[in-house]
Design an enzyme around this catalytic site. Sequence first.
Site, PDB file in Angstrom:
ATOM      1  N   CYS A  41       0.826  -1.205   0.000  1.00 52.77           N
ATOM      2  CA  CYS A  41       0.000   0.000   0.000  1.00 52.77           C
ATOM      3  C   CYS A  41       0.869   1.267   0.000  1.00 52.77           C
ATOM      4  O   CYS A  41       1.434   1.583  -1.023  1.00 52.77           O
ATOM      5  CB  CYS A  41      -0.999  -0.045   1.145  1.00 52.77           C
ATOM      6  SG  CYS A  41      -2.468   0.886   0.748  1.00 52.77           S
ATOM      7  N   HIS A  98      -4.259  -5.263   0.433  1.00 50.20           N
ATOM      8  CA  HIS A  98      -3.761  -5.710   1.746  1.00 50.20           C
ATOM      9  C   HIS A  98      -3.798  -7.238   1.852  1.00 50.20           C
ATOM     10  O   HIS A  98      -4.853  -7.812   2.130  1.00 50.20           O
ATOM     11  CB  HIS A  98      -4.595  -5.063   2.863  1.00 50.20           C
ATOM     12  CG  HIS A  98      -4.190  -3.654   3.131  1.00 50.20           C
ATOM     13  ND1 HIS A  98      -3.639  -3.242   4.318  1.00 50.20           N
ATOM     14  CD2 HIS A  98      -4.206  -2.563   2.329  1.00 50.20           C
ATOM     15  CE1 HIS A  98      -3.344  -1.950   4.256  1.00 50.20           C
ATOM     16  NE2 HIS A  98      -3.693  -1.517   3.052  1.00 50.20           N
ATOM     17  N   GLU A 154      -2.889  -9.117   4.110  1.00 52.94           N
ATOM     18  CA  GLU A 154      -3.096  -9.625   5.466  1.00 52.94           C
ATOM     19  C   GLU A 154      -4.547  -9.507   5.939  1.00 52.94           C
ATOM     20  O   GLU A 154      -4.895  -9.995   7.008  1.00 52.94           O
ATOM     21  CB  GLU A 154      -2.184  -8.859   6.434  1.00 52.94           C
ATOM     22  CG  GLU A 154      -2.686  -7.468   6.863  1.00 52.94           C
ATOM     23  CD  GLU A 154      -2.699  -6.409   5.764  1.00 52.94           C
ATOM     24  OE1 GLU A 154      -2.174  -6.672   4.665  1.00 52.94           O
ATOM     25  OE2 GLU A 154      -3.266  -5.320   6.001  1.00 52.94           O
TER      26      GLU A 154
END
Length: 790
Positions: A95, A202, A204
Amino acid sequence: MHRPHLLFLDAYDSFSNNIINLLQQDLNATVQVIKIDDKRFVASDDACFHAFLARFDAVVAGPGPGDPRNPHDLGLIGKLWHLPEGICVPVLGICLGFQSLALAFGGTAGRLHQPRHGLVTEVSHQGQSLFKDIDVLMATQYHSLHAKLGHNVDKASPELWKVTSDCPDILPLAWDLSDDQNGPILMGIRHLTKPFFGVQYHPESICTSSAGARIIHNWWSEALAWTIDRAAILRKIETSHPVIDVDSVDTNSESGEDSASTSSSLFDAVNPTIRDTTATTPAVTRNSSRMGRPTASTSVSWRCVDTSLDGIDVALLLRNLQDTDQQAIMLESGSKSGQPVRPETGRFSIVGCANDAQSIRYSTGNHIITSDLSGTKTSYTGSMADVWSSVESFMAANKATDGSIDIPFWGGLVGFVSYEAGLETIDVAQSTNNDRSDVWFVFVSRSIVVDHVEKKVYIQSLEKSDNHWFGRVEEVLQKLMKKSDTRSEPHDNSNPVLPSVAAPKQEEYMSKVKTCQYHIRAGDSYELCLTDQSMVLYGDSSQPESFELYQRLRTFNPAPFGAYLRLEEENEQRKNGVTILSSSPERFLSWSRAGKCQFRPIKGTVEKKHGLTRKEAEALLNVDKERAENLMIVDLIRHDLHGVVGSGNVKVEKLMAVEEYQTVFQLVSVIEGQLQEGSRHTGIDVLAASLPPGSMTGAPKKRSCELLTEIEGKPRGIYSGVLGYFDVGGGGDFSVVIRTAFRWDDEDVWRIGAGGAVTVLSSPQAEFEEMDLKRQSCLPLFGHRRDPAK
Ligand SMILES: C=C(O[C@@H]1C=C(C(=O)O)C=C[C@H]1O)C(=O)O
Ligand SMILES: NC(=O)CC[C@H](N)C(=O)O
């Protein structure tokens, strides 16, 4: 196989620990964490940072608030891309880190037409590099800005997969082509000759598919291949590199968990010392007395009374046991028609007797801790870290093991931690300048716990030979059981004296919503929980008794985390105290005696208008806006929890379930984590590491709180804080202080906070209405009904 030794550059994001979890779990990596503005490297010359980097196999540059064009927001991430040849290390930018990589090699950054926070979409790719062997990939996005490489096309086209003349070194690997408004959004890149990779989404996030996380493996394979290719050259450079005394710089991770090893890089063939890092959040600073599992030092005497035939009204119990104008403590699981409204979280009620009890208080306004937990009353200047340390020492010194295993509370500290106290723990300057308590706990050594499901009452005491107390409570119980059909009801309120109400102004509130959206569009926040306060003023002697007000609240809005707290202290100058009337639906955090932690954030609200069915509510809540709001907080709480319980120990047990309350339907998630046997952490550490509650801040937490402090312009106080107990058996349970009215003795005002999460998808009008709806959980106590604020 070599275990990767990675450096994680934390840009103050609220998802960092989830990425670290992924690296530790999926790559079995050891990870050292430093902040992007780590003074040891920002202040010294680059050679020091370079020598430090040489210790790692690779670097992950994290996500974060802000703009990649702003060097302040990037910090050390900005230093990764143009390192001297011999120092170059493989990097994965996520990001903000990804955007920085694109910019460093000719790309530009711009605002999206429509920011994408908490949205889950398909990422298109061609199965190359990071995306090798990956099929369909659904990924969560949290960004307001995007990186551009100079592609001049506004829809899917073969051009998108080629390098551009602006960025000849950067190969596009993935795009989000699902968004007509924004056009193609760059989602993945690699540098053609240097070992630099990045993804915009993202990996995660709990809602990113496992394919999305697979890029971590692919990245490590690429990094490893590059490293092996370059090993010979690097080895040569390493030996000729000037020796920098990095060990004179304290390179421990922020957590203080990870001591810097002298050499653990892939190139240290002789002695590949690998260290492990589990926790990334500092444990509560503690004195030595709380290390290790304390042994029992307190004994619980208890008796259980079966009230199955009669039922017991806890408010009556409190009334009969003590004078409620004095210190009074009741944590109540609300009930309706004799049944608890939400047995899952609201099964027990606790009445605590705490007159002249030991206590600890702390004010963020003057930084004074006043406590007699250690035996003698002292006042000294301190911080939240000292408060946690005292609480931990006290709980360790008063550890008990012999209460009834059927109930969660045997006695302990009961009280609250304000929002501003939480801000102090994340280093956000606050607007409080008074000396009111931001933390206040009293020691409850005598208590009554009612199990509303089994219909049993437990009378408990931590005092020695307390037969007199047991006798007295049993007598009261007998009396109440005889009059089994009596429920303590509020007095007739049909003709109340109406106090005046100072309410948030609609125009002002809507303008604050727009200000929040401005900051979200600029990339500084993904979601902001905006709030405001209504003030109820009685002015003269018409003020109803506070317990009477609570009676109305528990009747009108029975909630699993109801509370009546009347705390007071006396000092030389004056008597001061606070009264809290709560009907909170939201558990912040509980932990069992065995160390199982649970968060239950609520995010997503619809009014239970007449006739609205659960099915209809589900349809209204099952939309992008509400789901995105909830998802962001789930990821944030996973981060908070990972920081203490460590990688691999956090699970999302429930994702966005609809729950029904008296006046609203809400979207609720359940995140659980297990404190490891033998760990030096306790539930108190989890609490200390996760304030203020994420559902009341937005994400990323620190930057969002800074913005909210500025936008709201006044302290929230007890509202938005947490309220609950630390049990002598080792457990704890805290609610989020919402749907609550509180009043300080030194001002004649009841304060009711209310608000809601603002995203770019919010409508200012709807946000105002949501805030107004939440105020209605308390305003009717004062005789005011749906008095639309103007
Ligand atoms: C801010 C409040 O509530 C918070 C915000 C919610 C939301 O945005 O939907 C829901 C529950 C709380 O976490 C409040 O009740 O005042
Ligand atoms: N999650 C992130 O790192 C976001 C990066 C940047 N602040 C943006 O909003 O685009």
